[in-house]
Design a protein around this motif. Structure first.
Motif, PDB file in Angstrom:
ATOM      1  N   PRO A  43       0.818  -1.211   0.000  1.00  0.00           N
ATOM      2  CA  PRO A  43       0.000   0.000   0.000  1.00  0.00           C
ATOM      3  C   PRO A  43       0.854   1.264   0.000  1.00  0.00           C
ATOM      4  O   PRO A  43       2.005   1.249   0.425  1.00  0.00           O
ATOM      5  CB  PRO A  43      -0.810  -0.110   1.290  1.00  0.00           C
ATOM      6  CG  PRO A  43       0.004  -0.987   2.171  1.00  0.00           C
ATOM      7  CD  PRO A  43       0.731  -1.923   1.268  1.00  0.00           C
ATOM      8  N   ARG A  46       0.424   6.465   2.891  1.00  0.00           N
ATOM      9  CA  ARG A  46      -0.741   7.026   3.593  1.00  0.00           C
ATOM     10  C   ARG A  46      -1.830   5.990   3.831  1.00  0.00           C
ATOM     11  O   ARG A  46      -2.703   6.176   4.665  1.00  0.00           O
ATOM     12  CB  ARG A  46      -1.308   8.212   2.822  1.00  0.00           C
ATOM     13  CG  ARG A  46      -1.863   7.856   1.469  1.00  0.00           C
ATOM     14  CD  ARG A  46      -2.399   9.109   0.764  1.00  0.00           C
ATOM     15  NE  ARG A  46      -2.790   8.841  -0.591  1.00  0.00           N
ATOM     16  CZ  ARG A  46      -3.918   8.248  -0.964  1.00  0.00           C
ATOM     17  NH1 ARG A  46      -4.782   7.875  -0.066  1.00  0.00           N
ATOM     18  NH2 ARG A  46      -4.179   8.049  -2.227  1.00  0.00           N
ATOM     19  N   ASP A  47      -1.761   4.848   3.127  1.00  0.00           N
ATOM     20  CA  ASP A  47      -2.754   3.787   3.282  1.00  0.00           C
ATOM     21  C   ASP A  47      -2.232   2.601   4.103  1.00  0.00           C
ATOM     22  O   ASP A  47      -2.934   1.611   4.268  1.00  0.00           O
ATOM     23  CB  ASP A  47      -3.193   3.266   1.911  1.00  0.00           C
ATOM     24  CG  ASP A  47      -3.898   4.331   1.090  1.00  0.00           C
ATOM     25  OD1 ASP A  47      -4.573   5.188   1.689  1.00  0.00           O
ATOM     26  OD2 ASP A  47      -3.762   4.296  -0.144  1.00  0.00           O
ATOM     27  N   ARG A  48      -1.015   2.715   4.586  1.00  0.00           N
ATOM     28  CA  ARG A  48      -0.390   1.611   5.318  1.00  0.00           C
ATOM     29  C   ARG A  48      -1.075   1.396   6.666  1.00  0.00           C
ATOM     30  O   ARG A  48      -1.205   2.309   7.460  1.00  0.00           O
ATOM     31  CB  ARG A  48       1.094   1.918   5.514  1.00  0.00           C
ATOM     32  CG  ARG A  48       1.900   0.705   5.877  1.00  0.00           C
ATOM     33  CD  ARG A  48       3.395   0.992   5.813  1.00  0.00           C
ATOM     34  NE  ARG A  48       3.820   0.989   4.424  1.00  0.00           N
ATOM     35  CZ  ARG A  48       4.601   1.910   3.887  1.00  0.00           C
ATOM     36  NH1 ARG A  48       5.071   2.909   4.600  1.00  0.00           N
ATOM     37  NH2 ARG A  48       4.952   1.836   2.623  1.00  0.00           N
ATOM     38  N   VAL A  49      -1.509   0.186   6.920  1.00  0.00           N
ATOM     39  CA  VAL A  49      -2.150  -0.181   8.181  1.00  0.00           C
ATOM     40  C   VAL A  49      -1.079  -0.298   9.261  1.00  0.00           C
ATOM     41  O   VAL A  49       0.032  -0.737   9.007  1.00  0.00           O
ATOM     42  CB  VAL A  49      -2.905  -1.519   8.025  1.00  0.00           C
ATOM     43  CG1 VAL A  49      -3.437  -2.017   9.350  1.00  0.00           C
ATOM     44  CG2 VAL A  49      -4.032  -1.380   7.009  1.00  0.00           C
TER      45      VAL A  49
END
Length: 136
Positions: A43, A46-49
């Motif tokens: 990802p 900014r979308d990293r969990v």
């Protein structure tokens, strides 16, 4: 669920789980880690969990240390004298055989080792939280 489990098989004395190859824990016969890694992919930052890893800590010098390990957020609730240091340190008095947290964090999100990312979620952020000195 109401039934019994039956008698446990006797242990063979080997305390280390060893499979048919060095990456046995990713094999579909043992887990879904390879499928998870493929499903999550890489990802955008900014979308990293972000995942909290609660265990005995981690070895900051281990080759499988996760690429996105958030050491700036690490916490230690097992040792009052170092609340912001989740590293696992061997001590003869408490834990002469340390490393459980290092092993599990590698399985969770391990970095490249022998040409392949090991963990099920190597492209996600991991926050190490030391909750115990050992697993016994």
């Amino acid at each position: 669920m109401a039934g019994g489990c039956g008698a446990a098989e006797p242990q063979d004395g080997d305390v280390y789980a060893i499979g048919p190859n060095d990456r046995w824990f990713r094999d579909p016969a043992f887990s879904q880690l390879a499928a998870a890694q493929q499903a999550v992919g890489a990802p955008a930052p900014r979308d990293r969990v972000r995942i909290a890893h609660l265990d005995t800590g981690y070895d900051p010098n281990h080759p499988t240390r996760p690429e996105f390990l958030r050491t700036d957020l690490q916490r230690n609730v097992a040792d009052a004298d170092r609340p912001n240091d989740a590293t696992d340190r061997p001590t003869a008095e408490i834990n002469p055989m340390f490393g459980h947290g290092t092993g599990t964090i590698g399985i969770l999100a391990g970095n490249v080792f022998d040409g392949a990312k090991l963990g099920g979620a190597p492209n996600l952020e991991v926050v190490p939280i030391r909750v115990a000195n050992w697993v016994v």
